[in-house]
Design a protein around this motif. Structure first.
Motif, PDB file in Angstrom:
ATOM      1  N   GLU A 117     -31.333 -25.211  39.286  1.00 33.45           N
ATOM      2  CA  GLU A 117     -31.781 -24.285  38.246  1.00 33.45           C
ATOM      3  C   GLU A 117     -33.036 -23.580  38.734  1.00 33.45           C
ATOM      4  O   GLU A 117     -33.760 -24.088  39.576  1.00 33.45           O
ATOM      5  CB  GLU A 117     -32.124 -25.065  36.962  1.00 33.45           C
ATOM      6  N   MET A 118     -33.299 -22.449  38.135  1.00 35.88           N
ATOM      7  CA  MET A 118     -34.481 -21.692  38.504  1.00 35.88           C
ATOM      8  C   MET A 118     -35.720 -22.440  38.029  1.00 35.88           C
ATOM      9  O   MET A 118     -35.888 -22.689  36.848  1.00 35.88           O
ATOM     10  CB  MET A 118     -34.389 -20.339  37.789  1.00 35.88           C
ATOM     11  N   PRO A 119     -36.608 -22.847  38.941  1.00 33.92           N
ATOM     12  CA  PRO A 119     -37.779 -23.584  38.478  1.00 33.92           C
ATOM     13  C   PRO A 119     -38.826 -22.653  37.886  1.00 33.92           C
ATOM     14  O   PRO A 119     -38.926 -21.491  38.290  1.00 33.92           O
ATOM     15  CB  PRO A 119     -38.307 -24.237  39.753  1.00 33.92           C
ATOM     16  N   ALA A 120     -39.588 -23.173  36.925  1.00 34.38           N
ATOM     17  CA  ALA A 120     -40.761 -22.441  36.438  1.00 34.38           C
ATOM     18  C   ALA A 120     -41.972 -22.991  37.187  1.00 34.38           C
ATOM     19  O   ALA A 120     -41.984 -22.989  38.393  1.00 34.38           O
ATOM     20  CB  ALA A 120     -40.878 -22.588  34.929  1.00 34.38           C
ATOM     21  N   GLU A 121     -42.960 -23.553  36.482  1.00 32.50           N
ATOM     22  CA  GLU A 121     -44.175 -24.003  37.178  1.00 32.50           C
ATOM     23  C   GLU A 121     -43.955 -25.317  37.914  1.00 32.50           C
ATOM     24  O   GLU A 121     -43.384 -26.247  37.369  1.00 32.50           O
ATOM     25  CB  GLU A 121     -45.312 -24.236  36.169  1.00 32.50           C
ATOM     26  N   GLU A 122     -44.483 -25.412  39.117  1.00 27.15           N
ATOM     27  CA  GLU A 122     -44.459 -26.606  39.941  1.00 27.15           C
ATOM     28  C   GLU A 122     -43.098 -27.298  39.991  1.00 27.15           C
ATOM     29  O   GLU A 122     -43.001 -28.520  39.984  1.00 27.15           O
ATOM     30  CB  GLU A 122     -45.551 -27.586  39.480  1.00 27.15           C
ATOM     31  N   GLY A 123     -42.067 -26.499  40.012  1.00 30.29           N
ATOM     32  CA  GLY A 123     -40.729 -27.055  40.152  1.00 30.29           C
ATOM     33  C   GLY A 123     -40.131 -27.548  38.837  1.00 30.29           C
ATOM     34  O   GLY A 123     -38.958 -27.902  38.792  1.00 30.29           O
ATOM     35  N   TYR A 124     -40.933 -27.597  37.766  1.00 25.59           N
ATOM     36  CA  TYR A 124     -40.388 -28.044  36.473  1.00 25.59           C
ATOM     37  C   TYR A 124     -39.476 -26.970  35.906  1.00 25.59           C
ATOM     38  O   TYR A 124     -39.725 -25.775  36.093  1.00 25.59           O
ATOM     39  CB  TYR A 124     -41.522 -28.329  35.480  1.00 25.59           C
ATOM     40  N   PRO A 125     -38.454 -27.390  35.182  1.00 25.44           N
ATOM     41  CA  PRO A 125     -37.574 -26.386  34.580  1.00 25.44           C
ATOM     42  C   PRO A 125     -38.287 -25.644  33.459  1.00 25.44           C
ATOM     43  O   PRO A 125     -39.253 -26.154  32.886  1.00 25.44           O
ATOM     44  CB  PRO A 125     -36.416 -27.225  34.015  1.00 25.44           C
ATOM     45  N   ALA A 126     -37.804 -24.463  33.160  1.00 28.12           N
ATOM     46  CA  ALA A 126     -38.448 -23.637  32.144  1.00 28.12           C
ATOM     47  C   ALA A 126     -38.401 -24.293  30.769  1.00 28.12           C
ATOM     48  O   ALA A 126     -39.228 -24.013  29.916  1.00 28.12           O
ATOM     49  CB  ALA A 126     -37.778 -22.267  32.100  1.00 28.12           C
ATOM     50  N   TYR A 127     -37.445 -25.210  30.554  1.00 31.00           N
ATOM     51  CA  TYR A 127     -37.331 -25.822  29.224  1.00 31.00           C
ATOM     52  C   TYR A 127     -38.236 -27.043  29.054  1.00 31.00           C
ATOM     53  O   TYR A 127     -38.153 -27.749  28.057  1.00 31.00           O
ATOM     54  CB  TYR A 127     -35.881 -26.179  28.899  1.00 31.00           C
ATOM     55  N   LEU A 128     -39.129 -27.301  30.022  1.00 32.55           N
ATOM     56  CA  LEU A 128     -40.036 -28.448  29.892  1.00 32.55           C
ATOM     57  C   LEU A 128     -40.822 -28.410  28.578  1.00 32.55           C
ATOM     58  O   LEU A 128     -40.861 -29.387  27.828  1.00 32.55           O
ATOM     59  CB  LEU A 128     -41.014 -28.491  31.074  1.00 32.55           C
ATOM     60  N   ALA A 129     -41.433 -27.263  28.286  1.00 34.74           N
ATOM     61  CA  ALA A 129     -42.266 -27.167  27.085  1.00 34.74           C
ATOM     62  C   ALA A 129     -41.428 -27.425  25.836  1.00 34.74           C
ATOM     63  O   ALA A 129     -41.851 -28.142  24.929  1.00 34.74           O
ATOM     64  CB  ALA A 129     -42.923 -25.799  27.008  1.00 34.74           C
ATOM     65  N   GLY A 130     -40.234 -26.882  25.812  1.00 30.64           N
ATOM     66  CA  GLY A 130     -39.356 -27.063  24.664  1.00 30.64           C
ATOM     67  C   GLY A 130     -39.019 -28.534  24.447  1.00 30.64           C
ATOM     68  O   GLY A 130     -39.035 -29.027  23.316  1.00 30.64           O
ATOM     69  N   ARG A 131     -38.734 -29.225  25.530  1.00 26.56           N
ATOM     70  CA  ARG A 131     -38.396 -30.644  25.405  1.00 26.56           C
ATOM     71  C   ARG A 131     -39.584 -31.463  24.912  1.00 26.56           C
ATOM     72  O   ARG A 131     -39.448 -32.365  24.091  1.00 26.56           O
ATOM     73  CB  ARG A 131     -37.939 -31.196  26.753  1.00 26.56           C
ATOM     74  N   LEU A 132     -40.781 -31.136  25.434  1.00 30.82           N
ATOM     75  CA  LEU A 132     -41.977 -31.853  24.991  1.00 30.82           C
ATOM     76  C   LEU A 132     -42.209 -31.619  23.501  1.00 30.82           C
ATOM     77  O   LEU A 132     -42.512 -32.543  22.744  1.00 30.82           O
ATOM     78  CB  LEU A 132     -43.199 -31.380  25.782  1.00 30.82           C
ATOM     79  N   ALA A 133     -42.027 -30.362  23.092  1.00 30.04           N
ATOM     80  CA  ALA A 133     -42.225 -30.027  21.685  1.00 30.04           C
ATOM     81  C   ALA A 133     -41.258 -30.820  20.813  1.00 30.04           C
ATOM     82  O   ALA A 133     -41.650 -31.425  19.810  1.00 30.04           O
ATOM     83  CB  ALA A 133     -42.022 -28.532  21.473  1.00 30.04           C
ATOM     84  N   GLU A 134     -39.995 -30.866  21.221  1.00 32.61           N
ATOM     85  CA  GLU A 134     -38.995 -31.603  20.442  1.00 32.61           C
ATOM     86  C   GLU A 134     -39.385 -33.062  20.271  1.00 32.61           C
ATOM     87  O   GLU A 134     -39.214 -33.651  19.220  1.00 32.61           O
ATOM     88  CB  GLU A 134     -37.658 -31.579  21.193  1.00 32.61           C
ATOM     89  N   PHE A 135     -39.888 -33.633  21.361  1.00 36.69           N
ATOM     90  CA  PHE A 135     -40.270 -35.047  21.314  1.00 36.69           C
ATOM     91  C   PHE A 135     -41.434 -35.265  20.354  1.00 36.69           C
ATOM     92  O   PHE A 135     -41.348 -36.070  19.423  1.00 36.69           O
ATOM     93  CB  PHE A 135     -40.632 -35.522  22.723  1.00 36.69           C
TER      94      PHE A 135
END
Ligand SMILES: Nc1ncnc2c1ncn2[C@@H]1O[C@H](COP(=O)(O)OP(=O)(O)OP(=O)(O)O)[C@@H](O)[C@H]1O
Ligand SMILES: [Mg+2]
Lengths: 475, 589
Positions: B349-367
């Motif tokens: 997948e296309m990485p965003a910052e530091e190799g993390y996927p773009a949906y990292l923030a979304g997943r953290l928010a959900e948690f």
């Protein structure tokens, strides 16, 4: 654990693509992920490799010895059907192997039919015994303030040119099961030693071999050597092969095993190289995103389990590129291991051996292996007090460099004196000096006695009454 | 019951691709390969499915089958969760050990909740009652003192057509029948819930009751509310795990869910061996009797690490729904984020910052959104508080996981390497940390202690920030250049730092401070300050204050005065009065 005998498997002639140590093999059917392959070049020479990725009709293979001399058409690949296994046996102690576990000391292959998967398997947390027995290394900066326990993983973070090899050799030579302070030394329970070298120079391996010989330990040591001029990719396997033997010795044969891995930084570089050739998305400094999990899969192979009396204690050595502790290798190592012993260049230049930078060093399991009935009741607080005082010394030194020593308050001057004495008498000891725990505690109290009693808020008043020997009359 | 839905075409670590996407759904649980390893469908495209596998894939072959289950990845909920230790996909680790020994081999399958054990069920509804989802049908005692409320599945409702009488039942046996229109459903004590779906509730309430942890720097200075979320970032060895263990031990929650997510095996073993022997000060029972452990250590499969967070939070919500206060610890959310990154990387997948996927923030928010103080479906109130550890590379808080986490939490406990190396523990930097719950929980403190906690706390913070400013000057010119009034500030802040903020988790008396002890300590230190200030203002040299014997007494009070000996603080106050009084008299006039 799975045990297999390696047999023949399907063979493919010719490879589709070669890029660095990576071969793309086309035409195999139902290749297994992570299985071992034998790669035969056009002259019939065999080298080994491992499957990194499989797809329909292709497999990505990493050749441990690199791809030099391999051709597209002339290469034959034989898939062996299982992950890499090595033989394990007690008689491997006293022997020397290459980075993949093949003897290189001229002796025979170990005689055994026990083979183990080098990847190992995770220890079930419910099966572990929490480490509690301390190892006396005879080194004050370890025993006193960063105590090492059986079943702990405690790396040495060092820098190029610093005496980490000497320190590791001294630890290995002097390590015995710790006793309560003042108890008579009992016969030392000897450790079996598994030593793995990754990408270090031959003199380093030689240095350890000599040191093991001199201390009479050589018959208890198994050495796995992947030296600087050996194939880098093989380095991925070397520590795993070593740990596989260590697990057998510890959990099947119930021995206490000390594992020394040097230099993990070279290991990391090999991993990075393969990752880059494969075009993986890097995280920091070009290292792959799975570096943490990869390192953990080795460091976590430390500990004790309920079904065996044995233990594995790991002392990985890492040189920090540019002495940078935030570099991914030391950083991720520190996040996995149970503390770290950090060597410092300043102390080294000041002629202190071992140049252990006490403040950034830590043993997380220390608290569970010291104190009443283990070392001595005052030990934990004494240690915290030494740390606090030495930390304060650093602030005072900074201040002294601005306003001059003479301008310091009386108390601050005492801190300066304490700091100097701490480095010269506590940290500094000779390469052959093997201090008892009570001697270490005694030196510590002597140094704390340089400070006014009122400064010693980490130890109890009773402890001050019992051990403080300063001339401070105030309260 | 499961049929083959696909054939493996590609394997790379925990990620597998297979042909045959027609018969599976997104996020469906599947069984992978001949060994039927647990996996989850994470992508569907054309004829292809992508599966993340929760077990080691070494030795797996292309051409091997994939079986569908028709179900999403779910946890089993029911009596018996408490005191359990599971891996990231809720496999019971003790049973795995029993079956295959000390090392975890793959393919081991066990029920998450014991099917044989009988529980004494007492009904709480009667035939004819109209019940909605979440209604309490009956109760069982899960431990000697913990009442487990058996709730109707949130998605069901109807009228009770049969309810089991008081008696002993296994979790598989029917305990009620519910009629909805023409349909009749049977309820057991066992429920399944898809881990990626938050359990429903009626409404959120404001979070204004603090989660009391017994940790002075947290409760007194940076409190988190019940139902709130806190982040605890710090470099390695700075105290994330010790702090989370302390909270798990002493927090005034009724249930603790502790997730060891990509961390050390020994740390989980420590909890397992220690908690049964520690006594919960509130119930008198072993701490283990309120604890659920999820252990997916760093060397266990990485995809199961990703799942472990959801497994844990779903169990936490389940107890919340019964009307309990639950505290969830996740150590470390960074390792969870890295699991996301690893899987995403394998998918190219296309990485965003530091190799993390773009949906990292979304997943953290959900948690973090799954934290909350709520009115439950059955009219009770319950809460889930989340404390997430963050492990930033190099200890640098500007990295993506720390930064995104900050957006979704309201309480930030910033650990500091230099404090840790000076062995100032907990190494929480008081200038970099914050709590947005201060105003919210002020009323609770007033009611509980009768004192103006917030004013005192703010006064202490003011002194600490003065200290930071003064220290800069001291670094340049030495302490002698400061007027006595400013040096008095430094005397007091030393007492705050050493006597209040520093707290030794390994020392019996110091490990847990009651609210009363916390506020009394603070009050004493501030009292010392006011009196001392008055004296130096009259010209008394600062060293007279510094040398007062009571200084040492105050610093040592945290460990010399137990929670039960509150009267001793009155003695200390008398000592302040006496010793200061003398000086005061000397410098009056
Ligand atoms: N409150 C405390 N009291 C006493 N010691 C503490 C305290 N907090 C931390 N420590 C000390 O610091 C050490 C490191 O703490 P801890 O293991 O919690 O770090 P961490 O932040 O979780 O590190 P990592 O990210 O590597 O897991 C502990 O082993 C202990 O010696
Ligand atoms: Mg930790």
């Amino acid at each position: 654990m799975s045990e297999v005998t390696v047999q023949g498997g399907q063979e493919v002639v010719g490879v589709g693509r070669i890029e660095g140590p990576i071969l793309v093999v086309e035409g195999g059917t139902n290749v297994r992920y992570d299985e071992v392959v034998e790669i035969q070049d056009s002259r019939g020479q065999i080298r080994r490799g491992r499957v990194l990725e499989v797809g329909e009709g292709f497999a990505v293979v990493q050749a441990f010895a690199g791809s030099t001399g391999l051709s597209i058409d002339g290469t034959r690949i034989r898939f062996l059907g299982s992950a890499l296994h090595i033989p394990v046996a007690e008689e491997m102690l006293g022997r020397i192997f290459d980075g993949l576990g093949t003897p290189i000391d001229g002796g025979p292959e170990p005689l055994t039919d026990t083979y183990r998967d080098v990847n190992g398997q995770p220890i079930n947390p419910t099966a572990r015994i929490y480490p509690r027995d301390y190892i006396q290394t005879g080194i004050s900066t370890i025993d006193g303030v960063n105590t090492l326990l059986r079943g702990q993983k405690l790396p040495l973070f060092s820098g190029a040119g610093l005496p980490h090899d000497q320190l590791a050799a001294q630890i290995v030579r002097q390590a015995t099961l710790g006793k309560v302070a003042g108890a008579p030394p009992s016969e030392s329970e000897e450790f079996a030693i598994v030593f793995a070298a990754m990408g270090v120079k031959n003199d380093v391996a030689d240095y350890f071999r000599r040191s093991f010989t001199e201390s009479g330990a050589l018959t208890r040591v198994a050495m796995f050597l992947n030296l600087a001029d050996d194939p880098p990719v093989e380095r991925i396997v070397t520590p795993r092969a070593a740990l596989t033997l260590a697990e057998y010795l510890a959990y099947d044969l119930e021995k206490h095993v000390l594992v020394v891995l040097t230099d993990m930084t070279n290991y990391g570089e090999a991993l990075r190289q393969i990752s880059n050739v494969r075009g993986e998305v890097p995280s920091r400094k070009g290292y792959p995103g799975y570096l943490y999990s990869d390192l953990a899969s080795m460091y976590e192979r430390t500990g004790r389990i309920r079904t065996s009396k044995g233990s594995i204690t790991q002392i990985p050595i890492l040189t920090m590129p540019n002495d940078d502790i935030t570099h991914p290798m030391p950083d991720l190592t520190g996040y996995i291991t149970e503390g770290q012993i950090v060597l410092g260049r300043e102390l080294y230049f000041a002629g202190v051996y071992p140049p252990v930078a006490v403040l950034p060093s830590l043993s997380r399991l220390m608290k569970d292996g010291i104190g009443k009935n283990r070392t001595r009741d005052d030990h934990p607080r004494w240690g915290a007090q030494l740390y606090a005082a030495y930390a304060r010394t650093q602030d005072v030194r900074a201040l002294a460099s601005v306003i001059g020593e003479e301008e310091l308050s009386e108390v601050d001057q005492k801190y300066l004196k304490f700091g100097r004495a701490f480095e010269r008498e506590f940290v500094n000891q000779s390469f052959t000096e093997n201090r008892t725990i009570e001697r270490t505690l005694e030196i510590g109290w002597k140094l704390l006695s340089i400070l006014p009693k009122k400064e010693l808020t980490r130890v109890t008043l009773d402890e001050i009454a019992q051990y403080y020997r300063g001339d401070d009359a105030a309260n | 019951m499961s049929e083959q839905v696909g054939t493996i075409t590609w394997i790379s670590g925990p990620v597998v691709r297979a042909r045959g996407s027609r018969h599976v759904g997104m996020l469906e649980l599947v069984e992978v390969g001949d060994e039927r390893l647990v996996g989850e469908v994470i992508g569907l495209k054309g004829d292809q499915m992508t599966v993340q596998v929760y077990e080691e894939t070494s030795g797996m072959q292309t051409g091997a089958p994939i079986y569908g289950t028709g179900l999403p990845l779910s946890v089993e909920l029911g009596p018996g969760l408490i005191q359990s230790i599971y891996d990231g996909v809720q496999r019971p680790l003790p049973l795995i050990e029993e079956a295959v020994g000390s090392f975890i081999t793959r393919g081991a399958r066990f029920d998450s909740i014991n099917r044989e054990k009988k529980w004494k069920f007492t009904p709480k509804v009667k035939v004819g009652d109209e019940v909605k989802g979440g209604a309490v049908l009956g109760v069982v005692m899960e431990t000697d003192t913990f009442e487990h409320r058996i709730m109707l599945n949130p998605d069901d409702s109807g009228s009770i057509s049969w309810i089991a009488p008081v008696g002993e039942y296994t979790v598989d046996e029917p305990i009620a029948k519910i009629k909805t229109g023409k349909e009749e459903k049977t309820a057991t004590m066992l429920q399944r819930w898809p881990v990626r779906r938050a359990r429903p509730f009626v409404s959120r309430r404001g979070a204004n009751i603090p989660l009391i942890t017994g940790q002075r720097i947290l409760d007194t200075f940076f409190p988190v509310a019940k139902g709130g979320a806190a982040g605890i970032p710090g470099p390695f060895g700075s105290g994330k795990t010790v702090t989370q263990h302390s909270i798990a031990k002493w927090a005034d929650a009724e249930v603790i869910v502790y997730i060891g997510c990509g961390e050390r095996g020994n740390e989980m073993t420590e909890v397992l061996q220690e908690f049964p022997h520690l006594i919960d000060p509130r119930t008198g029972n072993p701490l283990m009797e309120r604890t659920v452990l999820i252990a997916n250590t760093s060397n266990m499969p990485v995809a199961a690490r990703e799942a472990s967070i959801y497994t844990g939070i779903t169990i936490a919500e389940y107890y919340r729904d019964m009307g309990y206060h639950v505290a969830l610890m996740a150590d470390s959310t960074s390792r969870w984020a890295e699991a996301l990154r690893e899987v995403s990387g394998r998918l190219e997948e296309m990485p965003a910052e530091e190799g993390y996927p773009a949906y990292l923030a979304g997943r953290l928010a959900e948690f973090y959104e799954r934290a909350g103080y709520v009115d439950t479906l059955n009219g009770a109130q319950g809460s889930v508080s989340i404390v997430g550890a963050v492990s930033p590379p190099g200890g640098d808080f500007s990295e993506p996981v720390t930064q995104h986490t900050k957006r979704f939490i309201r309480c930030f406990w910033a650990l500091d390497k230099s404090l840790a190396s000076a062995r100032h523990f907990p190494a929480i930097n008081w200038l970099d940390s914050y709590s947005e719950y201060l105003e919210d929980v002020g009323a609770w403190w007033r009611e509980k202690t009768g004192k103006d906690w917030l004013a005192m706390r703010n006064r202490a913070m003011e002194l600490l920030s003065d200290e930071a400013r003064l220290s800069q000057i001291v670094k340049l010119v030495g302490p002698d250049a400061l007027p006595y009034t400013e040096r008095m500030v430094l005397e007091t802040t030393r007492l705050i730092r050493e006597g209040i903020l520093q707290q030794n988790a390994t020392e019996a008396v110091d490990a847990y401070s009651s609210v009363e002890k916390q506020i009394r300590l603070l009050e004493l230190v501030l009292y010392f300050h006011e009196r001392g200030m008055a004296i130096v203002k009259r010209g008394a040299p600062i060293n007279l204050i510094h040398d007062l014997p009571v200084v040492d007494t105050i610093i040592r009070a945290k460990s010399s005065v137990t929670n039960e000996e509150m009267h001793k603080f009155d003695d200390i106050q008398k000592q302040i009065d006496q010793q200061m009084g003398q000086l005061d008299a000397e410098y009056r006039s």
